[in-house]
Motif scaffolding. Structure first.
Motif, short mmCIF file in Angstrom:
data_model
loop_
_atom_site.label_atom_id
_atom_site.label_comp_id
_atom_site.label_asym_id
_atom_site.label_seq_id
_atom_site.Cartn_x
_atom_site.Cartn_y
_atom_site.Cartn_z
N PHE A 25 51.50 126.18 -61.35
CA PHE A 25 51.74 125.08 -62.34
C PHE A 25 53.03 125.23 -63.02
O PHE A 25 53.31 125.99 -63.39
CB PHE A 25 50.55 125.19 -63.10
N THR A 26 53.54 123.84 -63.49
CA THR A 26 54.71 123.85 -64.03
C THR A 26 54.41 123.18 -65.52
O THR A 26 53.64 122.16 -65.66
CB THR A 26 55.62 123.06 -63.51
N GLU A 27 54.96 123.51 -66.76
CA GLU A 27 54.80 122.87 -67.92
C GLU A 27 55.61 121.72 -67.84
O GLU A 27 56.63 121.59 -67.64
CB GLU A 27 55.11 123.85 -69.11
N ILE A 28 54.89 120.48 -68.49
CA ILE A 28 55.59 119.35 -68.75
C ILE A 28 55.66 119.28 -70.49
O ILE A 28 54.69 119.04 -71.11
CB ILE A 28 54.75 118.30 -68.07
N ILE A 29 57.12 119.21 -70.75
CA ILE A 29 57.23 119.41 -72.14
C ILE A 29 56.86 117.78 -72.79
O ILE A 29 56.35 117.89 -73.88
CB ILE A 29 58.77 119.69 -72.37
N ASP A 30 57.25 116.99 -72.11
CA ASP A 30 56.90 115.55 -72.65
C ASP A 30 55.90 115.05 -72.02
O ASP A 30 55.57 113.90 -71.40
CB ASP A 30 58.04 114.57 -72.39
N SER A 31 54.54 115.83 -71.96
CA SER A 31 53.28 115.61 -71.43
C SER A 31 52.51 114.45 -71.96
O SER A 31 51.50 113.91 -71.28
CB SER A 31 52.65 117.08 -71.24
N GLU A 32 52.87 113.97 -73.15
CA GLU A 32 51.89 113.04 -73.92
C GLU A 32 51.99 111.80 -73.01
O GLU A 32 50.89 111.07 -73.01
CB GLU A 32 52.49 112.82 -75.23
N LYS A 33 53.11 111.54 -72.33
CA LYS A 33 53.29 110.09 -71.66
C LYS A 33 52.41 110.13 -70.18
O LYS A 33 52.18 109.10 -69.99
CB LYS A 33 54.67 109.88 -71.55
N LEU A 34 51.91 111.51 -69.87
CA LEU A 34 51.23 111.45 -68.92
C LEU A 34 49.67 111.56 -68.77
O LEU A 34 49.08 111.89 -67.92
CB LEU A 34 51.75 112.59 -67.84
N ILE A 35 49.32 111.53 -70.14
CA ILE A 35 47.83 111.77 -70.31
C ILE A 35 47.04 110.85 -69.50
O ILE A 35 47.26 109.46 -69.79
CB ILE A 35 47.35 111.91 -71.83
N ASP A 36 45.98 110.99 -68.86
CA ASP A 36 45.28 110.17 -68.13
C ASP A 36 45.70 109.35 -67.07
O ASP A 36 45.13 108.42 -66.52
CB ASP A 36 44.43 109.08 -69.05
N LYS A 37 46.91 109.72 -66.63
CA LYS A 37 47.75 109.11 -65.73
C LYS A 37 47.45 109.76 -64.31
O LYS A 37 47.33 110.68 -64.30
CB LYS A 37 49.43 109.11 -65.89
N LYS A 38 47.38 108.97 -63.13
CA LYS A 38 47.10 109.66 -61.90
C LYS A 38 48.58 109.91 -61.27
O LYS A 38 49.51 109.15 -61.12
CB LYS A 38 46.68 108.54 -61.06
N ILE A 39 48.87 111.38 -61.13
CA ILE A 39 50.14 111.74 -60.59
C ILE A 39 50.06 112.27 -59.17
O ILE A 39 49.09 112.81 -58.89
CB ILE A 39 50.49 113.07 -61.47
N VAL A 40 50.98 112.02 -58.41
CA VAL A 40 50.83 112.34 -56.88
C VAL A 40 51.31 113.83 -57.02
O VAL A 40 51.91 114.36 -57.82
CB VAL A 40 52.00 111.79 -56.17
N GLU A 41 50.28 114.60 -56.13
CA GLU A 41 50.45 116.08 -55.99
C GLU A 41 50.93 116.29 -54.61
O GLU A 41 52.14 116.65 -54.32
CB GLU A 41 48.84 116.67 -56.27
N LYS A 42 50.18 116.01 -53.53
CA LYS A 42 50.66 116.17 -52.12
C LYS A 42 51.19 114.75 -51.63
O LYS A 42 50.68 113.99 -51.82
CB LYS A 42 49.40 116.70 -51.26
#
Length: 375
Positions: free
Chosen positions: A343-360
């Motif tokens: 896993f990698t830390e996302i510094i500006d993670s607030e904007k991604l809360i509850d968002k569907k992010i592509v993994e594979k």
């Protein structure tokens, strides 16, 4: 791999056809930094999504502040006896070693003090001999108790006087043990009491200074501290004894080792707290008032994170693909921190809360987007 590569080419081909033929909604199209795929294409790529997760990662944060001096290490130099400044051997900003000559003062009072000490020293020896003689006589009843008591009082009085004068000589940087009638001097040398740097010179050559008047200010470099600011969200990961790496804006590649000595338990109105650190070594380039930055690694710090495979890089920037409605995938820039356990830390993670992010499939989307731009 061959099937995926062929399929990426297929995607690029359909993008081009879509522009020329305006085919139906099942064909992909790009809208600025986004890609739209059909359900069949998503299935073929094996695309999956994930959500932002809180993971324990060794997180590196940057603090900033300035170099300060511990009050106990900012020293004012003066003389207990007034005198004329005969010479000054240093300049503001000069580094010096312990015992190095800083300035010379001269006055007849220095001569008088040395004279008084040597006379007291000579009298003490005479008084001691008389005291020992009277003590012996008194024990044999050859002299009265009063005579013995007077000799004893005289001896002790002179001993006190000698000791007091001895301490005064030390305060004006004269060693009483080496003082003789032959080396009495009208001037005294003021020498550095430690290794450090000259902060300020207040007097000039030829000036008469009164007793206890400050001549100059010295900084003991062992007392240089880092006064840093940390945000409230990071306070729990900071502790006394924690190692940090500091650096200046002028030379960011040279790291200066330091260690936290205090975490002030008080949150300011701006949401920050004061962190105090001490340098682990002496660095000549570090001076009081210098603005400085510091990197601190917070062990097992819970922070917003994404799987490493979700993050793609393009032209020295990092991105993730956010899935919106109707199978549209938007290329979103992110700032990343440390990585741990996949896993990698996302510094500006607030904007991604509850968002569907592509993994594979994030890399496949990036290749499709890049090829589309080239078309």
């Amino acid at each position: 791999m061959k099937r995926i590569s062929l399929y990426i080419l297929f995607i690029v081909f359909t993008f081009s056809c879509g522009k020329k033929e305006n085919t139906d909604e099942k064909q992909e199209k790009t809208i600025e930094n986004s890609v739209k795929l059909s359900d069949e294409q998503i299935k073929t790529i094996g695309l999956t999504t994930t959500l932002l997760q809180q993971k324990a990662i060794d997180k590196t944060i940057r603090l900033n502040g300035k170099v300060t001096v511990s009050p106990s290490h900012l020293v004012s130099v003066s003389s207990i006896i007034g005198g004329r400044v005969k010479s000054i051997s240093v300049l503001p900003g000069n580094h010096f070693k312990k015992g190095q000559l800083l300035a010379v003062l001269e006055d007849e009072q220095f001569v008088q003090l040395q004279q008084d000490y040597l006379i007291a020293k000579a009298k003490l020896e005479s008084a001691r001999l008389d005291y020992e003689r009277q003590k012996g006589l008194n024990s044999n009843k050859a002299s009265s108790d009063k005579t013995f008591q007077l000799a004893e009082a005289e001896y002790k009085t002179i001993a006190v006087t000698k000791k007091a004068l001895e301490e005064k000589l030390k305060l004006i940087y004269i060693n009483p043990e080496t003082l003789t009638a032959e080396n009495i001097s009208s001037s005294v040398a003021i020498k550095a009491p430690f290794n450090g740097v000259v902060s300020k010179i207040i007097v000039n050559t030829g000036q008469y200074v009164n007793a206890s008047e400050i001549l100059m200010e010295l900084i003991n470099t062992d007392g240089l501290l880092l006064s840093l600011k940390a945000f409230e969200s990071n306070i729990t990961g900071l502790y006394v004894g924690q190692k940090i790496l500091a650096y200046t804006n002028q030379n960011p590649d040279k790291k200066l080792k330091a260690k936290i000595i205090s975490v002030v338990p008080n949150i300011e109105n701006d949401g920050s707290a004061d962190i105090v650190a001490r340098f682990s070594a002496s660095y000549p380039e570090v001076i009081s008032g210098l603005y400085i930055n510091a990197n601190v690694t917070l062990k097992n710090f819970n922070t917003g994170s994404l799987p490493e495979k979700s993050i793609v890089s393009f032209e020295n920037n990092n991105y993730v693909f956010e899935k919106t409605n109707d199978n549209v995938f938007v290329l979103t820039p992110v700032k990343i921190g440390n990585s741990s356990n996949g896993f990698t830390e996302i510094i500006d993670s607030e904007k991604l809360i509850d968002k569907k992010i592509v993994e594979k499939g994030a890399y496949d989307l990036l290749m499709a987007l890049k090829n589309q731009v080239q078309e």
